[in-house]
Design a protein around this motif. Structure first.
Motif, PDB file in Angstrom:
ATOM      1  N   VAL A  67       1.369   3.088   1.344  1.00 41.80           N
ATOM      2  CA  VAL A  67       1.993   2.090   0.479  1.00 41.80           C
ATOM      3  C   VAL A  67       3.109   2.771  -0.303  1.00 41.80           C
ATOM      4  N   ILE A  91      -0.964  -6.974   3.836  1.00 42.20           N
ATOM      5  CA  ILE A  91       0.189  -6.808   2.949  1.00 42.20           C
ATOM      6  C   ILE A  91       0.133  -7.816   1.807  1.00 42.20           C
ATOM      7  N   ILE A 124      -2.499  -6.705  -0.711  1.00 47.04           N
ATOM      8  CA  ILE A 124      -2.037  -5.600  -1.546  1.00 47.04           C
ATOM      9  C   ILE A 124      -1.035  -6.104  -2.579  1.00 47.04           C
TER      10      ILE A 124
END
Length: 210
Positions: free
Chosen positions: A3, A112, A115
């Protein structure tokens, strides 16, 4: 699982202060130029990746946010000289103890989104577990390593799996807990585990970033 994080420091305040004089038009831009870019009503430092003369747009790498996007050339300003030499404030890190599943693009997008929804505008604490090519970190919501971590949340929702590794105390206990969290997600068929037992423990899987 990799990330991009933004390092919170006094440097960011210096960058923001420098934008107060970023009013001069940028003129002709070329690939590799550093510019000030107006994006979503805010201004950021960016590196020009590509100039699309036909569309009058530029493809930018926002070096302090770790994202790329395309904006009109008219939204560029000359970057004040004092901001040119400051290193990028976005950094790639790997989430320690996690391996990415290889399912499909839709699954990757779900990870994604998860997150992003959990980390947008949040201040997290990065605890360095070890370093190999990239820093491998535990991202927690407070200064204590035993507090809630993004690593654990991804495991708990079946969005990543863990792996065996020898790490120094106190991270060894946390790595042990990772297996318990993964097994609970597997038993409840969460995330990737809804597809069954995805991959064997001894399967050689390359890590992948979301």
């Amino acid at each position: 699982v990799t990330v991009c994080i933004q390092v919170q420091s006094q440097v960011l305040n210096s960058i923001n202060d420098g934008f107060k004089v970023a009013t001069q038009p940028v003129g002709k831009v070329m690939k590799g130029d550093l510019v000030a870019a107006i994006f979503e009503n805010k201004i950021y430092r960016a590196k020009v990746n590509q100039v699309n003369d036909n569309k009058h747009t530029v493809q930018l790498d926002f070096i302090d946010m770790g994202i790329e996007d395309e904006i009109p050339i008219k939204d560029l300003r000359a970057l004040p000289p004092q901001l040119v030499k400051i290193p990028p404030q976005a950094a790639m890190v790997a989430l320690a103890g996690l391996k990415a599943f290889k399912i499909d693009d839709q699954f990757n997008n779900n990870v994604i989104d998860f997150i992003y929804s959990n980390c947008e505008a949040a201040t997290l604490y990065a605890h360095l577990v070890y370093e190999y090519d990239l820093p491998f970190v535990l991202l927690t919501d407070s200064q204590e390593i035993t507090s809630g971590s993004l690593n654990t949340q991804l495991l708990a929702n079946g969005y990543a799996r863990t792996y065996s590794d020898e790490v120094d105390p106190p991270f060894d206990k946390i790595f042990d807990d990772f297996y318990e969290t993964e097994n609970a997600a597997r038993a409840e068929r969460k995330g990737a585990w809804s597809f069954g037992n995805v991959g064997d423990d001894d399967e050689d899987e390359d890590d992948a970033g979301y």
